[in-house]
Design an enzyme around this catalytic site. Structure first.
Site, PDB file in Angstrom:
ATOM      1  N   SER A  30      -7.499   2.897  14.442  1.00  0.00           N
ATOM      2  CA  SER A  30      -6.651   4.148  14.196  1.00  0.00           C
ATOM      3  C   SER A  30      -6.259   5.091  15.463  1.00  0.00           C
ATOM      4  O   SER A  30      -5.562   4.664  16.435  1.00  0.00           O
ATOM      5  CB  SER A  30      -7.204   4.793  13.266  1.00  0.00           C
ATOM      6  OG  SER A  30      -6.432   5.886  12.287  1.00  0.00           O
TER       7      SER A  30
ATOM      8  N   HIS B  48      -6.302   1.136   5.421  1.00  0.00           N
ATOM      9  CA  HIS B  48      -6.416   1.498   6.615  1.00  0.00           C
ATOM     10  C   HIS B  48      -7.824   1.159   7.607  1.00  0.00           C
ATOM     11  O   HIS B  48      -7.778   1.606   8.645  1.00  0.00           O
ATOM     12  CB  HIS B  48      -6.064   3.279   7.002  1.00  0.00           C
ATOM     13  CG  HIS B  48      -5.840   3.680   8.223  1.00  0.00           C
ATOM     14  ND1 HIS B  48      -4.735   3.192   9.008  1.00  0.00           N
ATOM     15  CD2 HIS B  48      -6.506   4.671   8.943  1.00  0.00           C
ATOM     16  CE1 HIS B  48      -4.869   4.047  10.192  1.00  0.00           C
ATOM     17  NE2 HIS B  48      -5.910   4.804  10.314  1.00  0.00           N
TER      18      HIS B  48
ATOM     19  N   ASP C  48      -0.842  -0.137   4.221  1.00  0.00           N
ATOM     20  CA  ASP C  48      -1.598   0.885   5.219  1.00  0.00           C
ATOM     21  C   ASP C  48      -1.024   2.094   5.105  1.00  0.00           C
ATOM     22  O   ASP C  48       0.350   2.158   5.470  1.00  0.00           O
ATOM     23  CB  ASP C  48      -1.704   0.470   6.307  1.00  0.00           C
ATOM     24  CG  ASP C  48      -2.552   1.450   7.006  1.00  0.00           C
ATOM     25  OD1 ASP C  48      -2.584   2.676   6.802  1.00  0.00           O
ATOM     26  OD2 ASP C  48      -2.955   1.295   8.361  1.00  0.00           O
TER      27      ASP C  48
END
Lengths: 306, 540
Positions: free
Chosen positions: A128, A278, A250
């Site tokens: 991320s 995610h 996602d």
């Protein structure tokens, strides 16, 4: 960097008091700087002399995110994970509101860690927002970082003219409000609870600790640094081989955002996992690890001299 | 991902009944968040049919911010620890939202199937309203605290400001930071009320003319604020047409909003403070009161600074006048003097020297230091100097002169306890006489040595009625120099006087004038707390 000695251990969750201590090696025994280890709550496993895979967690959690994904690497690699300052078991004294106002502060920490631990030819796996932290570090110090694996990256979350990040400013304000409303959920305010886990015998009726603790103020600041940052201009500074990984459905790193990252890092490889959501490092650790391992195996082996 | 049969959600049975008719929303979803089952209450809350939600991902029921929060944090926690408690989020219901509190825990399965999670979701609309009121109250309290802190900081800094440029600096930096302004400029009206000029003009890289003095011809908001004695606010895009050029200036300075706050000095109009705020301005409308208060304090500080600067100018001018008398010229003697007022100008004034030929063959000289600083000290110094000069011309020798000054200071305000060193030199024989009143001894500098002439000291003027000792008498050879000075030359912070005396002694040696020039230079550049004054007497 040639011997391949496997060390059996898995990830150490932060704040562990009663946990499976025997599985954990004191990081000091690797000859690492004890200060740095303590500062970043560094956890090491795998082959002590193996090539280094450095795992960097993103917003919302801490290095516990890697606890299942690191296992497949441990037969070949020296796996290092740590907590970003302000999260998990990192040293709260090390937090500097100015330094960590932007992602650059965290990128500097990656460089500090790699240099301080005397590592070279490091593969950085970022999840991320940490994928952008890794991009910044690799752009700054190409001599230290040999390759990148960016899990569900986005160079900018907020839409901008032609660019589609997936979110509006209002959405981010809404997130910030959620953070604020759930202020207490970050802090160490709840006592550990006894949980029965019939589906996971390895965790059966243990004293479950609380994961992903953080100072709520720091978490909010990091949220701001994450979701209001724009790292589109930093992508083309990456020169090393890079894997860009997307997931199904996602909402945080939609395909357009991941494509943007892949298209702006020269020679990068873009793949999409079957994993949904995610956090493929938690939901599909084997599949995610395999994708990164495949990527690493097709790279030329770094020369011993670095 | 297979979704559960929608029919399941309306199935019969007691536990199903409990599930279905529970007074809170229930949802069961799998590890990836795919919804397997929901109850009626939840469907009512989100105003949807079972087919709208079964098979979709649970976070999709939430507001976008909530989805982000769920994906980035809750999902990880659920996978790692199997539960989350008391999470406050919003469900989407058409275009509106339903505030909810939810707890989610892993459903106890038989350990063989996939992980499932049960969420209980309570509508907390009323409680949220109350919570929002509390948060708003806290926000206001925080804002109030910020204002107090900002005001305190600015007040503290302003109280330290001495000159006008100090005041401007505080306003431009401390106040700007505390108020969240990008830039603050202090504009002062000139004496004729015709021109506004920045108190310290900021140097601008773009060299625009926004910060140069301007008169009423320039139709700027500053004048409107002054004339109406009220705050004028200009927002970029609005109202800019009234003020030519302001739009361009705001654009180049990055200001979204500029406030112009007038201030008075006594009853007179005095100036305007302009405050520019950028897009991310932290100041809210309610804080106009704070801005006005800061300006009021700045105006008071500016007034004080102007008074002070006036007074300082008087002192320096006076001192300069008194000291400007030229030293006597005579081929038999070389005189050199130096005076430097204290760097902190409010401490200046009080040191003095004089030298005259009091008859054909006699040079009279004196160096003195009046207690105190400022206008009063400069005035006292003037009186003392006139008296000393008159006494010298009347033919009094050094000791008699000091004794008469002892009487003089008793009746003359501001001169009591002044120190002085007084002497004369016979230009034919070279015999010098020196008398001291509480003053540092003179330094006698020979070619290869230097000595302080410490004999025959005495108390400061007026302090004692005991008669003063006879003057010290010696022959000043043409290879020697006599250096008389005030304590400003040797005193330094945190240092005992002896150290300064030793330093001066080692600095001044030989008859070479270079060391003297060094001394002048050192006294001119050093940050000195006190006036520096010295007089050098030498025979040719």
């Amino acid at each position: 960097m040639s011997s391949r000695v496997a060390v059996v251990c898995s990830c150490r969750p932060p704040h562990s008091s009663a946990g499976p201590a025997k599985e954990w090696r004191d990081v000091g025994s690797y000859g690492l700087s004890v200060d740095l280890s303590r500062r970043f709550n560094v956890t090491e496993s795998g082959v002590p002399d193996g090539p280094v895979v450095l795992m960097v967690h993103g917003f919302g959690c801490d290095q516990s995110m890697w606890r299942w994904m690191r296992l497949p690497f441990e037969a070949t690699y020296r796996v290092i994970s740590f907590d970003l300052i302000g999260f998990g078991g990192s040293d709260p004294e090390a937090y500097d509101p100015v330094k960590y106002e932007s992602l650059e502060g965290y990128a500097d920490d990656i460089v500090m860690l790699i240099e301080g631990l005397g590592l070279s030819d490091v593969t950085v796996v970022g999840h991320s927002v940490a994928s952008m932290i890794a991009v910044l570090a690799a752009g700054e110090r190409p001599d230290l970082i040999a390759s990148l694996a960016l899990l569900v990256p986005s160079a900018r979350y907020i839409d901008d003219d032609e660019y589609s990040g997936g979110f509006t400013l209002d959405d981010i304000d809404d997130l910030m409000e959620s953070l604020e409303r759930n202020y207490l959920g970050w802090a160490n305010s709840m006592a550990p609870v006894i949980m029965g886990r019939p589906d996971r015998p390895d965790l059966e009726t243990e004293l479950t600790e609380l994961f992903c603790q953080a100072d709520p103020v720091i978490a909010t600041r990091f949220g701001n640094a994450t979701f209001r940052s724009d790292n589109r201009g930093d992508l083309d500074r990456v020169q090393c081989p890079t894997l860009v990984v997307a997931c199904q459905d996602d909402p945080i790193a939609p395909p357009a955002a991941v494509d943007f990252v892949a298209n702006h890092i020269a020679g990068s490889i873009r793949i999409t996992l079957d994993a949904v959501g995610h956090c493929p490092n938690l939901s599909a650790p084997e599949e995610t690890a395999q994708a990164v391992l495949d990527f690493l195996q097709q790279l030329p082996t770094p020369s011993p001299a670095g | 991902m297979d979704s559960a049969d929608p029919a399941e959600s309306v199935g019969p049975g007691r536990s199903d009944d409990l599930f279905e008719s529970a007074p809170c929303g229930y949802a069961i979803f799998d590890e990836d968040g795919i919804i397997l089952r929901v109850n009626k209450m939840l469907l009512t809350m989100v105003d949807a049919e079972p087919t709208d939600v079964i098979g979709r991902r649970f976070p999709k029921l939430l507001s976008v911010g909530g989805q982000l929060f769920f994906e980035m944090r809750l999902q990880s926690l659920l996978r790692l620890q199997g539960f989350v408690h008391e999470v406050a989020l919003d469900l989407k219901r058409g275009d509106t939202r339903v505030p909810v509190l939810m707890s989610i825990a892993e459903a106890a399965g038989d350990g063989t199937g996939p992980r499932e999670f049960l969420a209980t979701i309570a509508d907390i609309t009323e409680r949220r309203r109350y919570e929002d009121e509390l948060r708003e109250a806290r926000r206001l309290a925080d804002a109030q605290r910020r204002r107090v802190v900002a005001l305190q900081t600015v007040s503290a800094e302003l109280s330290k400001a001495v000159t006008r440029s100090d005041v401007a600096a505080v306003i431009e930096s401390t106040a700007a930071a505390g108020l969240g302004a990008d830039a603050i400029t202090l504009w002062r009206l000139d004496a004729d009320d015709t021109e506004l000029r920045p108190v310290s003009s900021p140097v601008r890289e773009d060299g625009d003319d926004w910060f140069v003095p301007f008169d009423r011809e320039a139709k700027r908001p500053h004048w409107q604020a002054l004339d109406t004695m009220s705050v004028v606010t200009v927002t970029r895009g609005d109202g800019a047409s009234d003020f030519p050029g302001i739009e361009a200036a705001m654009l180049s300075l990055g200001h979204e909003l500029v406030r112009f706050i007038p201030f008075r000095s006594g009853k007179r109009l005095a100036g305007v403070v302009s405050m520019g705020f950028g897009e991310a301005s932290q100041i809210e409308a309610e804080d106009e009161e704070l801005l006005v208060e800061v300006v009021r304090q700045a105006a008071a500080a500016l007034e004080r600074a102007e008074l002070y600067e006036q007074q300082r100018d008087i002192v320096l001018m006076w001192q300069e006048n008194l000291m400007s008398t030229s030293l006597p010229t005579d081929g038999r003697v070389r005189l050199r003097s130096h005076y430097a007022p204290a760097t902190q100008v409010f401490r200046a004034g009080g040191d003095w020297f004089d030298a005259e030929l009091v008859d054909d063959d006699r040079l009279w000289f004196i160096v003195g230091d009046v207690v105190g600083h400022g206008v009063a000290a400069a005035a006292a110094m003037g009186k003392l100097r006139s008296a000393a000069r008159a006494l010298a011309h009347a033919g009094f020798g050094p000791t008699e002169l000091l004794e008469r000054l002892d009487r003089f200071v008793e009746r003359t305000p501001g001169t009591f306890a002044s120190t002085a060193i007084c002497g004369d030199l016979d230009l034919v024989t070279g015999v010098a006489r020196i008398a001291r009143a509480g003053h540092p001894p003179p330094l006698l500098v020979a070619e290869d040595s230097s000595t302080y002439l410490e004999a025959q000291g005495g108390p400061p003027l007026g302090v004692s009625r005991i008669s003063r000792p006879d003057p010290m008498q010696f022959e000043l050879s043409p290879t020697e120099r006599l250096v008389l000075f005030t304590d400003g030359l040797i005193e330094r912070r945190n240092e005992i006087l002896d150290v300064g005396l030793d330093r001066l002694q080692s600095l001044l040696s030989g008859t070479d004038n270079r060391s003297l020039r060094d001394l002048v230079r050192a006294s001119a550049t050093r940050d000195h707390l006190d006036d520096i004054c010295f007089l050098v007497v030498a025979r040719t």
